[in-house]
Design a protein around this motif. Structure first.
Motif, PDB file in Angstrom:
ATOM      1  N   ARG A 162       1.515   3.972 -13.328  1.00 54.37           N
ATOM      2  CA  ARG A 162       0.865   2.635 -12.889  1.00 54.37           C
ATOM      3  C   ARG A 162       0.348   1.670 -14.089  1.00 54.37           C
ATOM      4  O   ARG A 162       0.697   0.768 -14.224  1.00 54.37           O
ATOM      5  N   LEU A 163      -0.136   2.412 -14.742  1.00 51.89           N
ATOM      6  CA  LEU A 163      -0.803   2.265 -16.000  1.00 51.89           C
ATOM      7  C   LEU A 163       0.804   1.524 -16.868  1.00 51.89           C
ATOM      8  O   LEU A 163      -0.056   0.501 -17.849  1.00 51.89           O
ATOM      9  N   GLN A 164       1.176   2.149 -17.202  1.00 53.07           N
ATOM     10  CA  GLN A 164       2.496   2.398 -17.920  1.00 53.07           C
ATOM     11  C   GLN A 164       2.864   1.190 -17.218  1.00 53.07           C
ATOM     12  O   GLN A 164       3.207  -0.009 -18.303  1.00 53.07           O
ATOM     13  N   GLN A 165       3.551   1.130 -16.375  1.00 52.56           N
ATOM     14  CA  GLN A 165       3.930  -0.057 -15.960  1.00 52.56           C
ATOM     15  C   GLN A 165       3.243  -1.750 -16.039  1.00 52.56           C
ATOM     16  O   GLN A 165       3.564  -2.147 -15.854  1.00 52.56           O
ATOM     17  N   VAL A 166       1.738  -1.746 -15.521  1.00 53.19           N
ATOM     18  CA  VAL A 166       0.411  -2.147 -15.859  1.00 53.19           C
ATOM     19  C   VAL A 166       0.746  -3.519 -17.205  1.00 53.19           C
ATOM     20  O   VAL A 166       1.473  -4.291 -18.406  1.00 53.19           O
ATOM     21  N   PHE A 167       1.181  -2.369 -18.248  1.00 51.81           N
ATOM     22  CA  PHE A 167       2.089  -2.762 -19.564  1.00 51.81           C
ATOM     23  C   PHE A 167       3.101  -3.286 -19.592  1.00 51.81           C
ATOM     24  O   PHE A 167       2.941  -4.285 -20.761  1.00 51.81           O
ATOM     25  N   TYR A 215       1.043  -9.333 -10.081  1.00 47.39           N
ATOM     26  CA  TYR A 215       0.588  -9.328  -8.722  1.00 47.39           C
ATOM     27  C   TYR A 215       0.556  -8.463  -8.463  1.00 47.39           C
ATOM     28  O   TYR A 215       0.013  -7.704  -7.772  1.00 47.39           O
ATOM     29  N   ILE A 216       1.313  -7.899  -8.756  1.00 50.08           N
ATOM     30  CA  ILE A 216       1.753  -6.360  -8.446  1.00 50.08           C
ATOM     31  C   ILE A 216       0.304  -5.187  -9.737  1.00 50.08           C
ATOM     32  O   ILE A 216      -0.224  -4.089  -9.113  1.00 50.08           O
ATOM     33  N   SER A 217       0.726  -5.886 -10.646  1.00 51.28           N
ATOM     34  CA  SER A 217      -0.147  -5.000 -12.143  1.00 51.28           C
ATOM     35  C   SER A 217      -1.146  -5.004 -11.339  1.00 51.28           C
ATOM     36  O   SER A 217      -2.375  -4.635 -11.713  1.00 51.28           O
ATOM     37  N   ASP A 218      -1.831  -5.910 -11.034  1.00 43.92           N
ATOM     38  CA  ASP A 218      -3.400  -6.519 -10.843  1.00 43.92           C
ATOM     39  C   ASP A 218      -3.978  -5.338  -9.173  1.00 43.92           C
ATOM     40  O   ASP A 218      -4.733  -4.825  -9.298  1.00 43.92           O
ATOM     41  N   TYR A 219      -2.746  -5.218  -8.032  1.00 42.39           N
ATOM     42  CA  TYR A 219      -3.230  -4.230  -7.170  1.00 42.39           C
ATOM     43  C   TYR A 219      -3.122  -2.883  -8.076  1.00 42.39           C
ATOM     44  O   TYR A 219      -3.910  -2.398  -6.968  1.00 42.39           O
ATOM     45  N   PHE A 220      -2.417  -2.597  -8.720  1.00 40.48           N
ATOM     46  CA  PHE A 220      -2.708  -1.416  -9.508  1.00 40.48           C
ATOM     47  C   PHE A 220      -3.857  -0.883 -10.413  1.00 40.48           C
ATOM     48  O   PHE A 220      -4.732  -0.060  -9.772  1.00 40.48           O
ATOM     49  N   MET A 221      -4.527  -2.213 -10.952  1.00 38.88           N
ATOM     50  CA  MET A 221      -5.658  -2.207 -11.325  1.00 38.88           C
ATOM     51  C   MET A 221      -6.283  -2.268 -10.532  1.00 38.88           C
ATOM     52  O   MET A 221      -7.707  -1.498 -10.628  1.00 38.88           O
ATOM     53  N   LYS A 222      -6.664  -2.476  -9.567  1.00 36.32           N
ATOM     54  CA  LYS A 222      -7.885  -2.671  -8.592  1.00 36.32           C
ATOM     55  C   LYS A 222      -7.866  -0.860  -7.350  1.00 36.32           C
ATOM     56  O   LYS A 222      -8.501  -0.451  -7.196  1.00 36.32           O
ATOM     57  N   GLU A 223      -6.562  -0.269  -7.424  1.00 38.75           N
ATOM     58  CA  GLU A 223      -6.608   0.920  -6.759  1.00 38.75           C
ATOM     59  C   GLU A 223      -7.004   1.527  -7.834  1.00 38.75           C
ATOM     60  O   GLU A 223      -7.428   3.060  -7.283  1.00 38.75           O
ATOM     61  N   MET A 224      -7.036   1.732  -9.156  1.00 41.64           N
ATOM     62  CA  MET A 224      -7.670   3.085 -10.188  1.00 41.64           C
ATOM     63  C   MET A 224      -8.840   2.345 -10.599  1.00 41.64           C
ATOM     64  O   MET A 224      -9.338   2.769 -11.248  1.00 41.64           O
ATOM     65  N   HIS A 225      -9.267   1.528  -9.227  1.00 36.19           N
ATOM     66  CA  HIS A 225     -11.040   0.829  -9.872  1.00 36.19           C
ATOM     67  C   HIS A 225     -10.780   0.073 -11.035  1.00 36.19           C
ATOM     68  O   HIS A 225     -12.461   0.627 -11.437  1.00 36.19           O
ATOM     69  N   GLY A 226     -10.390  -0.632 -11.582  1.00 35.45           N
ATOM     70  CA  GLY A 226     -10.091  -0.935 -12.695  1.00 35.45           C
ATOM     71  C   GLY A 226     -10.368  -2.246 -12.375  1.00 35.45           C
ATOM     72  O   GLY A 226     -10.345  -2.991 -11.271  1.00 35.45           O
ATOM     73  N   GLU A 227      -9.538  -3.461 -13.523  1.00 41.13           N
ATOM     74  CA  GLU A 227      -9.782  -5.012 -13.126  1.00 41.13           C
ATOM     75  C   GLU A 227      -8.639  -5.312 -14.048  1.00 41.13           C
ATOM     76  O   GLU A 227      -7.913  -5.273 -15.326  1.00 41.13           O
ATOM     77  N   GLN A 244       1.146  -1.235   0.586  1.00 38.09           N
ATOM     78  CA  GLN A 244       0.166  -0.301  -0.082  1.00 38.09           C
ATOM     79  C   GLN A 244       1.102   1.537  -0.359  1.00 38.09           C
ATOM     80  O   GLN A 244       0.661   2.421  -0.011  1.00 38.09           O
ATOM     81  N   GLN A 245       2.391   0.895   0.925  1.00 38.91           N
ATOM     82  CA  GLN A 245       2.838   2.013   0.321  1.00 38.91           C
ATOM     83  C   GLN A 245       3.143   2.847  -1.265  1.00 38.91           C
ATOM     84  O   GLN A 245       3.563   3.855  -1.390  1.00 38.91           O
ATOM     85  N   LEU A 246       3.366   2.187  -2.121  1.00 37.68           N
ATOM     86  CA  LEU A 246       3.181   2.450  -3.435  1.00 37.68           C
ATOM     87  C   LEU A 246       2.188   3.217  -3.556  1.00 37.68           C
ATOM     88  O   LEU A 246       1.460   2.657  -4.062  1.00 37.68           O
ATOM     89  N   THR A 247       2.084   4.195  -3.643  1.00 36.14           N
ATOM     90  CA  THR A 247       1.249   5.357  -4.024  1.00 36.14           C
ATOM     91  C   THR A 247       0.601   4.943  -4.913  1.00 36.14           C
ATOM     92  O   THR A 247       1.316   4.915  -6.773  1.00 36.14           O
ATOM     93  N   VAL A 248      -0.841   5.156  -5.230  1.00 36.18           N
ATOM     94  CA  VAL A 248      -1.629   4.669  -6.682  1.00 36.18           C
ATOM     95  C   VAL A 248      -2.556   6.380  -7.423  1.00 36.18           C
ATOM     96  O   VAL A 248      -3.574   5.809  -5.927  1.00 36.18           O
ATOM     97  N   THR A 249      -2.983   7.067  -8.031  1.00 35.71           N
ATOM     98  CA  THR A 249      -3.266   8.379  -7.494  1.00 35.71           C
ATOM     99  C   THR A 249      -3.264   8.628  -9.192  1.00 35.71           C
ATOM    100  O   THR A 249      -3.076   8.906  -9.573  1.00 35.71           O
ATOM    101  N   PRO A 250      -4.614   7.715  -9.284  1.00 32.53           N
ATOM    102  CA  PRO A 250      -5.680   7.682 -10.523  1.00 32.53           C
ATOM    103  C   PRO A 250      -5.984   9.262 -11.394  1.00 32.53           C
ATOM    104  O   PRO A 250      -6.824   9.975 -10.192  1.00 32.53           O
ATOM    105  N   THR A 251      -6.258   9.704 -11.771  1.00 30.24           N
ATOM    106  CA  THR A 251      -6.761  10.882 -12.289  1.00 30.24           C
ATOM    107  C   THR A 251      -7.411  10.950 -14.026  1.00 30.24           C
ATOM    108  O   THR A 251      -7.065  10.076 -13.795  1.00 30.24           O
ATOM    109  N   ASN A 252      -7.782  12.227 -14.692  1.00 28.62           N
ATOM    110  CA  ASN A 252      -8.876  11.669 -15.304  1.00 28.62           C
ATOM    111  C   ASN A 252      -7.122  11.460 -16.603  1.00 28.62           C
ATOM    112  O   ASN A 252      -6.916  13.099 -16.807  1.00 28.62           O
TER     113      ASN A 252
END
Length: 421
Positions: free
Chosen positions: A316-321, A387-399, A273-281
């Motif tokens: 974070r989305l770039q990291q997921v891709f 594992y990390i990508s799934d965490y990031f997507m949940k923090e961005m309210h995605g899947e 949770q310390q890896l901050t995810v700050t989604p914006t438009n």
């Protein structure tokens, strides 16, 4: 020098232990009897059979002589097998005594192979035990050496730093030039002296203080200026637009790596949770750029994104891709198809390779920490990307959805549309 001696001695002992183990493992004890000695025993016993009281053993072997009724006629020493059944159990050599083609008795020749094998085992155990004891003493000695030459001086250095930080610049640092921290502690004591001189100079004249500040500022700016100069040289070397674009992309990736490394130094996987995810438009065209950046081997054709806003953290989305494409490169090494589907609340970006996918029962665990498919046994990896990508997507309210497609593994990144959260 002492560290080299320790390592060299430890390596020699390890080699000696390995050699001893190999010798003991490959050595096969000679359990066969001396044929010449056996023939001599048979001959002498046959000659003396009717007068065994006068018989003498002329060989190095031990044996027992029995008549046909099993009665003991002669033995070279006590503790030998005196019956056929015991001799068979002990794997002794049993021979018939024949006189004028008539069997008159038996010779039981003692088999000392078990004692030989036991002696070899004891020898190997003693050698290895001595080597282990020597290693233990060497390790204890080296530990004492490390304590005296590293740990204790470091503790003194720590206390010295605390005194300097508290403003005590009068107490010198006790130094021992013979340990590893000798030159290091001397440098710290020089620093203390210089700080003391600087403080006295500050009290004597304001101008000296300004000069000192100017000098420190110059010392700090010098490496920064060098870094900037190297960057400018890199840009100057790029003579074409393509080269400049590539260099710009490298710089962007370097900035991204710097941010990610900073995050990794300030957070652990146990405290994700310390890896901050700050989604914006953000604009959807940025998502296409992220996909192109992730597919640096150009294995896919990225479709155009619909003109809209998505709610995501760009880093974070770039990291997921990046993780998804890197996994495809590593495990499938095929072409990649990218497709997208827009719903009322999400844009689903589906990335599929042609690697055959994974076993159906393995799909649910791919998003767990340190879990990988059976097809990844011979490929280096830690099992953390999804594992990390799934965490990031949940923090961005995605899947993040993982399934087997028609040709290979299919990963769907469902990114929420802007304004829908």
């Amino acid at each position: 020098m002492k560290s080299k001696i320790f390592l060299f001695g430890t390596i020699l002992l390890l080699i000696a232990e390995i050699i001893a183990l190999i010798i003991f493992a490959v050595q096969t004890p000679d359990l066969s009897q001396d044929a010449v000695a056996v023939n001599e025993i048979v001959q002498t016993v046959t000659d003396d059979f009717n007068n065994m009281e006068e018989h003498r053993n002329t060989t190095a072997l031990n044996y027992v002589v029995l008549d046909n009724s099993g009665n003991l006629l002669y033995k070279t020493q006590s503790g030998l097998s005196e019956s056929i059944n015991v001799a068979i159990t002990h794997r002794d050599t049993i021979l018939d005594i024949t006189i004028d083609k008539t069997q008159v008795g038996k010779i039981i020749i003692y088999n000392d192979g078990t004692q030989t094998l036991q002696y070899q085992k004891q020898t190997a155990v003693i050698v290895l035990s001595v080597a282990i004891v020597i290693q233990i003493f060497i390790c204890i000695g080296y530990t004492v050496y490390l304590y005296l030459s590293v740990i204790r001086p470091f503790r003194k250095l720590k206390g010295f730093a605390e005194r300097v930080a508290g403003g005590n610049l009068d107490m010198p640092l006790a130094m021992d030039r013979h340990n590893l921290f000798g030159a290091f502690t001397e440098s710290f004591d020089i620093m203390r002296s210089e700080l003391k001189k600087a403080r006295l100079a500050e009290a004597q004249a304001q101008q000296s203080k300004k000069e000192l500040v100017a000098k420190l500022s110059h010392d700090i700016k010098t490496p920064v200026a060098s870094i900037k100069a190297v960057s400018e040289v890199g840009l100057a070397v790029a003579t074409t637009e393509k080269d400049k674009a590539n260099y710009t992309q490298i710089m962007g990736k370097a900035d991204q790596i710097n941010k990610l490394v900073t995050n990794l130094f300030t957070a652990t996987l146990e405290e994700l949770q310390q890896l901050t995810v700050t989604p914006t438009n953000i604009e959807s065209k940025q998502v296409k750029t992220m996909l192109e950046n992730a597919d640096y081997l150009r294995r896919s054709i990225i479709p155009d994104m619909p003109d809209c806003l998505v709610f995501a953290d760009a880093l974070r989305l770039q990291q997921v891709f990046d993780n998804i494409f890197a996994n495809s490169y590593k495990y499938a090494n095929t072409e990649i198809t990218v497709s997208l589907h827009r719903t009322d609340k999400h844009i689903d970006i589906t990335i599929e390779d042609f690697g055959g996918g994974v076993e159906a029962e393995e799909l649910p665990v791919l998003k767990e920490k340190f879990k990988r498919g059976s097809n990844a046994k011979n490929t280096e990896g830690a099992g953390l990307g999804l594992y990390i990508s799934d965490y990031f997507m949940k923090e961005m309210h995605g899947e993040l959805i993982i399934e087997n497609g028609v040709h290979g593994l299919k990963v769907t990144v469902s990114v929420p549309l802007g304004g829908k959260i």
